[in-house]
Design an enzyme around this catalytic site. Structure first.
Site, PDB file in Angstrom:
ATOM      1  N   HIS A  18       7.844  16.534  -7.469  1.00  0.00           N
ATOM      2  CA  HIS A  18       6.501  16.244  -6.956  1.00  0.00           C
ATOM      3  C   HIS A  18       5.901  17.523  -6.395  1.00  0.00           C
ATOM      4  O   HIS A  18       6.534  18.583  -6.412  1.00  0.00           O
ATOM      5  CB  HIS A  18       6.529  15.090  -5.947  1.00  0.00           C
ATOM      6  CG  HIS A  18       7.396  15.307  -4.739  1.00  0.00           C
ATOM      7  ND1 HIS A  18       7.206  16.334  -3.851  1.00  0.00           N
ATOM      8  CD2 HIS A  18       8.467  14.614  -4.264  1.00  0.00           C
ATOM      9  CE1 HIS A  18       8.097  16.259  -2.886  1.00  0.00           C
ATOM     10  NE2 HIS A  18       8.899  15.227  -3.119  1.00  0.00           N
ATOM     11  N   HIS A  21       7.879  19.896  -4.032  1.00  0.00           N
ATOM     12  CA  HIS A  21       8.788  20.871  -4.650  1.00  0.00           C
ATOM     13  C   HIS A  21       7.983  22.032  -5.255  1.00  0.00           C
ATOM     14  O   HIS A  21       8.309  23.203  -5.094  1.00  0.00           O
ATOM     15  CB  HIS A  21       9.608  20.230  -5.775  1.00  0.00           C
ATOM     16  CG  HIS A  21      10.343  18.978  -5.376  1.00  0.00           C
ATOM     17  ND1 HIS A  21      10.077  17.758  -5.949  1.00  0.00           N
ATOM     18  CD2 HIS A  21      11.307  18.762  -4.461  1.00  0.00           C
ATOM     19  CE1 HIS A  21      10.868  16.840  -5.409  1.00  0.00           C
ATOM     20  NE2 HIS A  21      11.624  17.421  -4.502  1.00  0.00           N
ATOM     21  N   CYS A 127      24.625   9.601   5.835  1.00  0.00           N
ATOM     22  CA  CYS A 127      23.435   9.212   5.062  1.00  0.00           C
ATOM     23  C   CYS A 127      23.581   9.770   3.658  1.00  0.00           C
ATOM     24  O   CYS A 127      23.670  10.980   3.459  1.00  0.00           O
ATOM     25  CB  CYS A 127      22.151   9.736   5.698  1.00  0.00           C
ATOM     26  SG  CYS A 127      20.731   9.461   4.604  1.00  0.00           S
ATOM     27  N   CYS A 130      20.618  12.073   2.591  1.00  0.00           N
ATOM     28  CA  CYS A 130      20.699  13.467   3.050  1.00  0.00           C
ATOM     29  C   CYS A 130      21.981  14.134   2.588  1.00  0.00           C
ATOM     30  O   CYS A 130      22.111  15.353   2.704  1.00  0.00           O
ATOM     31  CB  CYS A 130      20.681  13.562   4.575  1.00  0.00           C
ATOM     32  SG  CYS A 130      19.204  12.938   5.347  1.00  0.00           S
ATOM     33  N   CYS A 151      18.943   6.322   9.159  1.00  0.00           N
ATOM     34  CA  CYS A 151      18.665   7.756   9.057  1.00  0.00           C
ATOM     35  C   CYS A 151      17.169   7.972   9.344  1.00  0.00           C
ATOM     36  O   CYS A 151      16.332   7.282   8.767  1.00  0.00           O
ATOM     37  CB  CYS A 151      18.997   8.217   7.636  1.00  0.00           C
ATOM     38  SG  CYS A 151      18.242   9.799   7.257  1.00  0.00           S
ATOM     39  N   HIS A 154      15.322   9.045   5.946  1.00  0.00           N
ATOM     40  CA  HIS A 154      15.212   8.085   4.846  1.00  0.00           C
ATOM     41  C   HIS A 154      14.899   6.672   5.289  1.00  0.00           C
ATOM     42  O   HIS A 154      14.608   5.807   4.467  1.00  0.00           O
ATOM     43  CB  HIS A 154      16.489   8.125   3.997  1.00  0.00           C
ATOM     44  CG  HIS A 154      16.628   9.407   3.246  1.00  0.00           C
ATOM     45  ND1 HIS A 154      17.271  10.511   3.769  1.00  0.00           N
ATOM     46  CD2 HIS A 154      16.141   9.786   2.033  1.00  0.00           C
ATOM     47  CE1 HIS A 154      17.197  11.497   2.897  1.00  0.00           C
ATOM     48  NE2 HIS A 154      16.521  11.096   1.849  1.00  0.00           N
ATOM     49  N   LYS A 307       5.788  12.851   5.411  1.00  0.00           N
ATOM     50  CA  LYS A 307       6.287  13.756   4.381  1.00  0.00           C
ATOM     51  C   LYS A 307       6.241  13.054   3.022  1.00  0.00           C
ATOM     52  O   LYS A 307       6.740  11.943   2.879  1.00  0.00           O
ATOM     53  CB  LYS A 307       7.729  14.144   4.717  1.00  0.00           C
ATOM     54  CG  LYS A 307       8.347  15.084   3.704  1.00  0.00           C
ATOM     55  CD  LYS A 307       9.738  15.525   4.117  1.00  0.00           C
ATOM     56  CE  LYS A 307      10.333  16.475   3.103  1.00  0.00           C
ATOM     57  NZ  LYS A 307      11.556  16.040   2.484  1.00  0.00           N
ATOM     58  N   LYS A 310       9.891  10.920  -2.708  1.00  0.00           N
ATOM     59  CA  LYS A 310      10.119   9.954  -3.768  1.00  0.00           C
ATOM     60  C   LYS A 310      10.559   8.626  -3.162  1.00  0.00           C
ATOM     61  O   LYS A 310      10.121   7.558  -3.588  1.00  0.00           O
ATOM     62  CB  LYS A 310      11.200  10.493  -4.700  1.00  0.00           C
ATOM     63  CG  LYS A 310      11.504   9.588  -5.853  1.00  0.00           C
ATOM     64  CD  LYS A 310      12.765  10.031  -6.561  1.00  0.00           C
ATOM     65  CE  LYS A 310      13.379   8.857  -7.299  1.00  0.00           C
ATOM     66  NZ  LYS A 310      14.728   9.130  -7.760  1.00  0.00           N
TER      67      LYS A 310
HETATM   68  N1  MSP Z   1      19.008  20.159  -2.647  1.00  0.00           N
HETATM   69  C1  MSP Z   1      18.572  20.430  -1.325  1.00  0.00           C
HETATM   70  C2  MSP Z   1      18.367  21.906  -1.114  1.00  0.00           C
HETATM   71  C3  MSP Z   1      19.560  22.763  -1.340  1.00  0.00           C
HETATM   72  S1  MSP Z   1      19.185  24.451  -1.154  1.00  0.00           S
HETATM   73  C4  MSP Z   1      20.652  25.186  -1.161  1.00  0.00           C
HETATM   74  C5  MSP Z   1      17.259  19.698  -1.065  1.00  0.00           C
HETATM   75  N2  MSP Z   1      16.548  19.392  -2.134  1.00  0.00           N
HETATM   76  S2  MSP Z   1      15.126  18.611  -2.121  1.00  0.00           S
HETATM   77  O1  MSP Z   1      14.806  18.424  -3.505  1.00  0.00           O
HETATM   78  O2  MSP Z   1      15.195  17.462  -1.301  1.00  0.00           O
HETATM   79  O3  MSP Z   1      14.048  19.478  -1.462  1.00  0.00           O
HETATM   80  C6  MSP Z   1      14.108  20.824  -1.317  1.00  0.00           C
HETATM   81  C7  MSP Z   1      12.795  21.456  -0.970  1.00  0.00           C
HETATM   82  O4  MSP Z   1      11.667  20.909  -1.645  1.00  0.00           O
HETATM   83  C8  MSP Z   1      12.374  21.404   0.478  1.00  0.00           C
HETATM   84  O5  MSP Z   1      13.094  22.232   1.321  1.00  0.00           O
HETATM   85  C9  MSP Z   1      10.992  21.964   0.306  1.00  0.00           C
HETATM   86  O6  MSP Z   1      11.081  23.324   0.004  1.00  0.00           O
HETATM   87  C10 MSP Z   1      10.515  21.187  -0.916  1.00  0.00           C
HETATM   88  N3  MSP Z   1       9.903  19.933  -0.530  1.00  0.00           N
HETATM   89  C11 MSP Z   1      10.313  18.670  -0.822  1.00  0.00           C
HETATM   90  N4  MSP Z   1       9.424  17.778  -0.303  1.00  0.00           N
HETATM   91  C12 MSP Z   1       8.442  18.456   0.321  1.00  0.00           C
HETATM   92  C13 MSP Z   1       7.240  18.093   0.954  1.00  0.00           C
HETATM   93  N5  MSP Z   1       6.841  16.854   1.090  1.00  0.00           N
HETATM   94  N6  MSP Z   1       6.479  19.114   1.415  1.00  0.00           N
HETATM   95  C14 MSP Z   1       6.794  20.428   1.266  1.00  0.00           C
HETATM   96  N7  MSP Z   1       7.907  20.783   0.677  1.00  0.00           N
HETATM   97  C15 MSP Z   1       8.773  19.831   0.247  1.00  0.00           C
HETATM   98  O7  MSP Z   1      16.922  19.497   0.078  1.00  0.00           O
END
Ligand code: MSP
Length: 528
Positions: A18, A21, A127, A130, A151, A154, A307, A310
């Site tokens: 999304h 990311h 969790c 997480c 959590c 979540h 935030k 998904k």
């Molecule tokens: N897999 C772990 C990270 C491991 S790094 C060694 C993880 N993944 S994640 O897919 O949940 O999300 C990672 C990153 O996506 C967040 O740290 C951020 O950079 C970005 N984001 C995910 N959702 C976000 C928002 N709603 N807003 C801004 N950034 C977000 O955690």
């Protein structure tokens, strides 16, 4: 030359990509392209995090093996996003890559040999969302009340997990980390993130389990085959495994490690700051590897004040926006509208308003007016400038100021500040056109040389704008570069250096200026 090494988190492969990311990846990409245009050697890494219970369960539900499941997700969802947002990453790491697996095992062997890994029992709330054991104090009650067993991220009940596993002696590193961050306050930004980490460290650290026996889909512990390495302690290592940590001496990968490590900046969302600013450097200290120079924790994209995620079904896919506005406007909008480091909300209204005001009317209009006038008044050939007046001198000196400001801001990861500096210049050039009234000069033969000067000045200003905005909007600025006929004498846009952008008079008289495609077309009304 040491490379400027930029990373994004590796994203959970199981989630649908999304704009949250894409936000981090876009920021890393703008930074990468900016530094490249400063002449720096840059290495930009992104990738996916593929192990853990969630993936195992999803594959089972989908009736395929975990490997098939992740392969499909990587090819169908994650790699295409990079193209959608126009990312120029150098590498894409998958935690199922053999290079990663071997080096992770190697790393933990070193940490164990150094005496920082021991075996013990652990029981606690876990969790799965997480992939993390929670402290009882972290848990919250559900929205309908009830016991505090959920959590907070979540909003789902945690599971009690009891395991005999291997522990990483995190507690041994609290003092060393405090000392490191006191000496390097720039190593965690923004300041709010720095303070958060410091107060966490000052409470002392407890040891943390680094393996799981209840999970099968992961990297096996080299010395205990009943266990896999805890997914975070596998994932964090991507930053070094991808650039050749532990590669055979003399190999190209080992050279890359020397060139790239330590990383210059790990870009992360603020939700995963503790993993990056506490656990990760402690692991590196335990293995005797240098620490990253900076962790930058940016804010969240919010939807309805929460935030985007998904799990809560609030995710917006990048394509949904890009199909309408294009990748350049997407990149521009998120870097411009949200101060990097703070939370921000996305709204279609705000995006449309800025697109129209700043891109279509502000910059797009200036470019199309300039190229149209060179076509109409000078047959498409850029005239040589006559002597300048105060008005031209003002633009020339303003350009030098804004270029320096933009460079300082971009290097400090203040993307919005960098863009704002360039916008000031665009506004000044628009004002210059309005004041000089080239369409009036064109009617008077005696003003012919003055008209040449004005036309040259506007095109030369656009040359600088294309250079400064290229890292943010690579496609549109390449098209502008072409319309200005700049490439034959100045070479490709990517090779234009930020430090030289203020050298006035680079466009060559006689260049062929064309009125190409509109840079930022008017938005169509969305179909009802
Ligand atoms: N897999 C772990 C990270 C491991 S790094 C060694 C993880 N993944 S994640 O897919 O949940 O999300 C990672 C990153 O996506 C967040 O740290 C951020 O950079 C970005 N984001 C995910 N959702 C976000 C928002 N709603 N807003 C801004 N950034 C977000 O955690």
């Amino acid at each position: 030359m040491a490379a400027y090494y930029v990373t994004t988190p590796i994203y959970y492969v199981n989630d649908a990509p999304h704009i949250g990311h894409a936000y981090t990846t876009t920021a890393g990409d703008v930074l990468t392209r900016w530094r490249r245009q400063r002449g720096d050697d840059v290495w930009y890494l992104t990738g996916v995090d593929e192990h853990g219970t969630k993936v195992e369960r999803a594959a089972e539900t989908g009736g395929v093996t975990p490997q098939e499941w992740v392969d499909r997700l990587v090819e169908q969802s994650w790699r295409p996003v990079l193209e959608t947002i126009d990312a120029a990453n150098d590498d894409f790491i998958r935690t199922t890559d053999p290079r990663h697996r071997e080096r992770v095992q190697n790393f933990w062997r070193v940490v164990r040999d150094n005496g920082y890994v021991y075996e013990a029992d652990y029981e606690g709330p876990y969790c799965v969302g997480c992939e993390e054991f929670k402290l009882p104090g972290d848990l919250v009650a559900g929205i309908d009340g009830g016991p505090a067993d959920q959590c907070p991220v979540h909003q789902r009940p945690v599971e009690m997990l009891k395991e005999s596993n291997w522990f990483f002696q995190l507690s041994a590193f609290a003092d060393a980390l405090i000392a490191h961050y006191e000496e390097h306050p720039e190593a965690i930004e923004p300041a709010s993130a720095y303070n958060e980490v410091m107060s966490f460290l000052r409470q002392g650290l407890v040891d943390i389990s680094m393996s799981r026996s209840s999970v099968a889909w992961g990297i096996g512990l080299p010395w205990d085959e009943r266990q896999v390495i805890y997914v975070w302690f596998d994932a964090l290592l991507n930053y070094i495994t991808a650039v050749g940590y532990g590669a055979p001496e003399g190999s190209a990968e080992a050279e890359l490690f020397v060139r790239a490590w330590p990383a210059d900046v790990h870009l992360v969302g603020k939700d995963i700051l503790r993993f990056h600013a506490v656990y990760w450097p402690a692991m590196l200290m335990a293995a005797g590897v240098a620490l990253p120079r900076k962790v930058f924790a940016h804010g969240w994209l919010l939807v309805g004040g929460e935030k985007m995620s998904k799990t809560r079904l609030t995710g917006i896919a990048p394509e949904q926006i890009i199909v309408h506005f294009g990748s350049d406007a997407f990149r521009y909008y998120f870097m411009r509208a949200i101060q990097f480091g703070q939370d921000g909300s996305f709204s279609w209204e705000d995006m449309s308003a800025r697109y129209t005001a700043e891109l279509a009317n502000g910059l797009g209009n200036l470019a199309s007016r300039a190229t149209a006038m060179v076509q109409r008044y000078r047959g498409g050939l850029l005239p040589a400038s006559g002597p300048g007046t105060e008005a031209e001198e003002h633009l020339r000196s303003l350009l030098i100021t804004v270029a320096a400001e933009a460079d300082a801001a971009m290097c400090a990861l203040d993307f919005s500040g960098g863009i704002t500096a360039v916008r000031r210049f665009i506004d000044a050039v628009n004002l210059y056109v309005t004041e000089q009234e080239p369409w009036v000069l064109a009617k008077d033969d005696a003003q012919s040389q003055r008209l040449d000067t004005v036309l040259y000045t506007v095109c030369e200003a656009l040359r600088a704008i294309a250079t400064l905005y290229h890292p943010v909007m690579p496609k549109a600025m390449s098209s502008l570069w072409e319309q200005l006929g700049a490439e034959p004498s100045l070479g490709p846009l990517v090779d234009q250096r930020i430090v030289q952008v203020g050298d006035w008079g680079q466009l060559r008289a006689g260049a062929s200026v064309t009125k190409g495609a509109i840079l930022f077309p008017r938005l169509e009304e969305p179909a009802e």
